[in-house]
Design a protein around this motif. Structure first.
Motif, mmCIF file in Angstrom:
data_model
loop_
_atom_site.group_PDB
_atom_site.id
_atom_site.type_symbol
_atom_site.label_atom_id
_atom_site.label_comp_id
_atom_site.label_asym_id
_atom_site.label_seq_id
_atom_site.Cartn_x
_atom_site.Cartn_y
_atom_site.Cartn_z
ATOM 1 N N ALA A 12 79.912 67.333 73.756
ATOM 2 C CA ALA A 12 78.938 66.410 74.328
ATOM 3 C C ALA A 12 79.450 64.979 74.251
ATOM 4 O O ALA A 12 80.422 64.674 73.559
ATOM 5 N N GLY A 13 78.762 64.105 74.962
ATOM 6 C CA GLY A 13 79.128 62.700 74.957
ATOM 7 C C GLY A 13 78.437 61.931 73.846
ATOM 8 O O GLY A 13 77.734 62.497 72.996
ATOM 9 N N VAL A 14 78.626 60.627 73.890
ATOM 10 C CA VAL A 14 78.053 59.764 72.858
ATOM 11 C C VAL A 14 76.533 59.809 72.893
ATOM 12 O O VAL A 14 75.868 59.829 71.842
ATOM 13 N N LEU A 15 75.952 59.848 74.080
ATOM 14 C CA LEU A 15 74.493 59.863 74.188
ATOM 15 C C LEU A 15 73.900 61.112 73.546
ATOM 16 O O LEU A 15 72.848 61.050 72.905
ATOM 17 N N ALA A 16 74.566 62.252 73.711
ATOM 18 C CA ALA A 16 74.063 63.479 73.102
ATOM 19 C C ALA A 16 74.135 63.412 71.581
ATOM 20 O O ALA A 16 73.234 63.887 70.879
ATOM 21 N N VAL A 17 75.205 62.809 71.052
ATOM 22 C CA VAL A 17 75.329 62.654 69.603
ATOM 23 C C VAL A 17 74.226 61.739 69.070
ATOM 24 O O VAL A 17 73.588 62.036 68.044
ATOM 25 N N LEU A 18 73.972 60.642 69.773
ATOM 26 C CA LEU A 18 72.898 59.730 69.364
ATOM 27 C C LEU A 18 71.537 60.407 69.471
ATOM 28 O O LEU A 18 70.665 60.194 68.624
ATOM 29 N N ALA A 19 71.364 61.231 70.510
ATOM 30 C CA ALA A 19 70.092 61.947 70.658
ATOM 31 C C ALA A 19 69.884 62.928 69.513
ATOM 32 O O ALA A 19 68.770 63.078 68.993
ATOM 33 N N ALA A 20 70.958 63.621 69.097
ATOM 34 C CA ALA A 20 70.851 64.555 67.976
ATOM 35 C C ALA A 20 70.475 63.825 66.693
ATOM 36 O O ALA A 20 69.596 64.267 65.935
ATOM 37 N N LEU A 21 71.135 62.696 66.450
ATOM 38 C CA LEU A 21 70.827 61.924 65.249
ATOM 39 C C LEU A 21 69.404 61.382 65.300
ATOM 40 O O LEU A 21 68.684 61.395 64.290
ATOM 41 N N GLY A 22 68.979 60.914 66.454
ATOM 42 C CA GLY A 22 67.614 60.407 66.591
ATOM 43 C C GLY A 22 66.574 61.488 66.400
ATOM 44 O O GLY A 22 65.528 61.260 65.777
ATOM 45 N N LEU A 23 66.847 62.693 66.930
ATOM 46 C CA LEU A 23 65.888 63.785 66.798
ATOM 47 C C LEU A 23 65.718 64.187 65.334
ATOM 48 O O LEU A 23 64.590 64.415 64.865
ATOM 49 N N THR A 40 77.087 71.043 70.342
ATOM 50 C CA THR A 40 78.087 72.059 70.665
ATOM 51 C C THR A 40 77.765 72.853 71.917
ATOM 52 O O THR A 40 78.496 73.788 72.255
ATOM 53 N N GLY A 41 76.678 72.541 72.583
ATOM 54 C CA GLY A 41 76.303 73.275 73.778
ATOM 55 C C GLY A 41 75.326 74.390 73.462
ATOM 56 O O GLY A 41 75.354 74.971 72.374
ATOM 57 N N GLY A 42 74.483 74.711 74.429
ATOM 58 C CA GLY A 42 73.487 75.747 74.228
ATOM 59 C C GLY A 42 72.130 75.260 74.686
ATOM 60 O O GLY A 42 71.980 74.142 75.201
ATOM 61 N N PRO A 43 71.096 76.090 74.513
ATOM 62 C CA PRO A 43 69.749 75.698 74.935
ATOM 63 C C PRO A 43 69.283 74.435 74.203
ATOM 64 O O PRO A 43 69.462 74.310 72.992
ATOM 65 N N VAL A 44 68.681 73.535 74.947
ATOM 66 C CA VAL A 44 68.238 72.270 74.369
ATOM 67 C C VAL A 44 66.755 72.033 74.623
ATOM 68 O O VAL A 44 66.017 71.623 73.723
ATOM 69 N N ALA A 45 66.290 72.283 75.839
ATOM 70 C CA ALA A 45 64.939 71.889 76.238
ATOM 71 C C ALA A 45 63.867 72.528 75.352
ATOM 72 O O ALA A 45 62.975 71.833 74.833
ATOM 73 N N VAL A 46 63.941 73.850 75.174
ATOM 74 C CA VAL A 46 62.892 74.549 74.407
ATOM 75 C C VAL A 46 62.888 74.124 72.938
ATOM 76 O O VAL A 46 61.823 73.779 72.395
#
Length: 274
Positions: free
Chosen positions: A155-166, A240-246
């Motif tokens: 994933a990109g930087v935004l996805a990493v930041l989103a994971a940390l924020g979540l 790492t990829g995989g389902p995200v929305a649910v």
């Protein structure tokens, strides 16, 4: 004789300056006390090690002790475990909120705060705000050390930041549970002990360390509804990829429920006790 009086012209009043926009007092006071909490953490060796060293120890232990047995090699297990250990580390940090509040209440610092011209709920919000900084710091250190060990994300930087924020948002919601616990249990050690009884089943009874399919059938039901499992699934999907929305939606629902139930309860108990 008659005297003539003259009236001096009055200078026009200067135009009124527009009032500066100011934050509500409760936010300003809470921010000030949150900064006090951050400085307190920086000045305490034990608290600083808890924020910086504990994430590193967790990752090293779980990857290099269990990695070979679970995944066959540590590199493969690191890809699976790091998102889960990231969740565990930040969730464990949320339990420290209750212990710190119980310690402050016992020391009488909140009684001193009441004598100050500040919002009554500012000390409580300030303590939680300072802990948010702790959560973010632990998460950043965990990710940075994981990348040093060889963790790779597609994933990109935004996805990493989103994971940390979540993860941080979930820890914030969970800290209200321990805040309410601190208002009921007066001893810091008791808060820490009861917090462990809550945190251990949530973290180890989840898919943080092992896939759900490898667990006994009776345990899979609990793991599937465990909110920690939902957060771990969401973070894995982002990193790492995989389902995200649910899983993200399930995490946000859990956050709303926890804050909606324990937030007002913690504030009511805090006002009653102080």
């Amino acid at each position: 004789m008659t005297s003539v009086t003259t009236t001096r012209p009055v200078a026009p009043a200067p135009p009124a300056r527009p009032a500066r926009a100011r934050l509500p007092s409760v936010l300003r006071h809470s921010a000030t006390l949150a900064w006090r909490g951050v400085l307190k953490t920086i000045g305490s060796t034990e608290a600083l090690l808890d924020v910086t060293l504990q994430p590193v120890i967790f990752l090293l232990l779980f990857v290099y002790v269990f990695g070979g047995a679970i995944a066959g090699d540590t590199t493969t297990y690191l890809q699976y475990a790091l998102p889960g250990v990231l969740v565990q580390t930040v969730v464990f940090a949320s339990a420290g909120t209750g212990t710190g509040l119980a310690d402050d209440l016992k020391s009488g610092i909140f009684d001193r705060f009441r004598s100050l011209p500040i919002s009554r709920t500012a000390p409580l919000l300030g303590a939680i705000g300072a802990d948010l900084v702790r959560y973010l710091t632990s998460g950043v250190i965990m990710l940075a050390f994981g990348f040093l060990l060889g963790f790779r994300t597609s994933a990109g930087v935004l996805a990493v930041l989103a994971a940390l924020g979540l993860v941080t948002v979930f820890a914030f919601a969970l800290c209200w549970v321990f805040t309410a616990l601190a208002m009921v249990v007066r001893e810091p050690r008791s808060v820490q002990g009861l917090g462990a009884l809550i945190m251990l089943p949530l973290t180890f009874g989840s898919n943080v360390f092992v896939p759900t399919a490898t667990l006994p059938g009776w345990l899979q039901g609990f793991v599937s509804v465990n909110p920690v499992s939902k957060v771990a699934d969401a973070v894995r999907g982002l990193l790492t990829g995989g389902p995200v929305a649910v899983p993200v939606l399930a995490t946000l629902v859990a956050v709303v429920v926890l804050v909606g139930v324990f937030g007002p309860l913690a504030v009511a108990l805090y006002r009653r006790r102080t």
